[in-house]
Motif scaffolding. Sequence first.
Motif, mmCIF file in Angstrom:
data_model
loop_
_atom_site.group_PDB
_atom_site.id
_atom_site.type_symbol
_atom_site.label_atom_id
_atom_site.label_comp_id
_atom_site.label_asym_id
_atom_site.label_seq_id
_atom_site.Cartn_x
_atom_site.Cartn_y
_atom_site.Cartn_z
ATOM 1 N N GLY A 204 -14.640 22.626 52.544
ATOM 2 C CA GLY A 204 -14.935 23.838 51.794
ATOM 3 C C GLY A 204 -16.152 24.578 52.309
ATOM 4 N N MET A 205 -17.176 23.824 52.738
ATOM 5 C CA MET A 205 -18.410 24.471 53.217
ATOM 6 C C MET A 205 -18.199 25.217 54.529
ATOM 7 N N TYR A 206 -17.064 24.956 55.201
ATOM 8 C CA TYR A 206 -16.739 25.663 56.443
ATOM 9 C C TYR A 206 -15.839 26.879 56.201
ATOM 10 N N GLY A 207 -15.548 27.146 54.935
ATOM 11 C CA GLY A 207 -14.722 28.300 54.610
ATOM 12 C C GLY A 207 -13.230 28.041 54.686
ATOM 13 N N ILE A 208 -12.824 26.782 54.805
ATOM 14 C CA ILE A 208 -11.400 26.446 54.896
ATOM 15 C C ILE A 208 -10.743 26.641 53.527
ATOM 16 N N GLU A 209 -9.648 27.396 53.515
ATOM 17 C CA GLU A 209 -8.967 27.721 52.258
ATOM 18 C C GLU A 209 -7.801 26.782 51.955
ATOM 19 N N GLY A 210 -7.359 26.017 52.944
ATOM 20 C CA GLY A 210 -6.268 25.072 52.714
ATOM 21 C C GLY A 210 -5.972 24.284 53.968
ATOM 22 N N PHE A 211 -5.784 22.979 53.841
ATOM 23 C CA PHE A 211 -5.431 22.139 54.985
ATOM 24 C C PHE A 211 -4.765 20.862 54.489
ATOM 25 N N GLU B 82 -4.853 3.125 54.331
ATOM 26 C CA GLU B 82 -4.814 3.697 52.985
ATOM 27 C C GLU B 82 -3.515 4.456 52.770
ATOM 28 N N VAL B 83 -3.244 4.840 51.520
ATOM 29 C CA VAL B 83 -1.968 5.506 51.222
ATOM 30 C C VAL B 83 -2.162 6.930 50.715
ATOM 31 N N ALA B 84 -3.424 7.409 50.651
ATOM 32 C CA ALA B 84 -3.656 8.776 50.179
ATOM 33 C C ALA B 84 -5.016 9.259 50.650
ATOM 34 N N ILE B 85 -5.155 10.584 50.710
ATOM 35 C CA ILE B 85 -6.411 11.216 51.086
ATOM 36 C C ILE B 85 -6.509 12.545 50.350
ATOM 37 N N LEU B 86 -7.724 12.921 49.970
ATOM 38 C CA LEU B 86 -7.930 14.174 49.251
ATOM 39 C C LEU B 86 -8.664 15.167 50.141
ATOM 40 N N GLY B 87 -8.053 16.334 50.338
ATOM 41 C CA GLY B 87 -8.700 17.419 51.058
ATOM 42 C C GLY B 87 -9.285 18.418 50.072
ATOM 43 N N VAL B 88 -10.528 18.840 50.320
ATOM 44 C CA VAL B 88 -11.245 19.746 49.416
ATOM 45 C C VAL B 88 -11.489 21.067 50.143
ATOM 46 N N ASN B 89 -11.134 22.166 49.485
ATOM 47 C CA ASN B 89 -11.188 23.477 50.112
ATOM 48 C C ASN B 89 -12.317 24.342 49.546
ATOM 49 N N GLN B 90 -12.468 25.522 50.134
ATOM 50 C CA GLN B 90 -13.521 26.447 49.732
ATOM 51 C C GLN B 90 -13.344 26.895 48.285
ATOM 52 N N ILE B 91 -14.433 26.886 47.545
ATOM 53 C CA ILE B 91 -14.425 27.364 46.162
ATOM 54 C C ILE B 91 -14.126 28.863 46.159
#
Length: 228
Positions: free
Chosen positions: A152-159, A167-176
């Motif tokens: 999110g701090m890099y301005g990414i809106e979705g990935f 592991e079986v899952a990962i959470l991606g966090v996007n720009q507020i």
Amino acid sequence: MSKGIKIAGMTEIMGRRMKESWQTSPRVTYSMSVEISAAEAFIRTFNGAHEQENLKINYNHLLMKACALASKKYELFNSSVEGDEIILHHEINIGLAVATEKGLMVPNVKSVDQLTFKELCQETRRIIQGAREMKLNYDDICGGTFTITNLGMYGIEGFTPIINQPEVAILGVNQICTRLMMEGETILTKRFMPLNLVADHRIIDGAMAAEYLNQVKGSLEAPEMMEA
């Protein structure tokens, strides 16, 4: 003139692991947004109260705690696959992707569900600093059961991040982002944090992923309820 760069060291290891993950896990991405006014207020209050101790929490700390508590309730998110068995882990160790000069590292904080935010803040600061200074020990890198990667701090809106095997899952966090919302006849401006949960569909189906994300969302929108 073209220049060749040999793939070696951490880049080689990361590339091999990502290829393995891509070939192993059938992935599905689930997206949900979290309204962050309560989280913002909680962060301000905590940081103000701990200013003399030089302790500051941020969204990553809230996300780590929220995911740990959700993984405690939905234990398949805290598992791994070994052969034809699903291994349910007794510790909830949340990995946090950290960019370093030598590439991406994913150290993890142990037993996040049992830590206070003060303890979580201290331990997260230690592993991030250790990653950037290349001073982590073996235990800091191994044993993760769930990973969070925040762009999110890099301005990414979705990935769509790649699952960190085994592991079986990962959470991606996007720009507020800011959205206009209607409440009755009133137009309000609210801020949201978009989340992308990527899960191994061999283990986690859509309904379970939705329940997990809703649990995370609920915790982030009432962060005072997460304090151990």
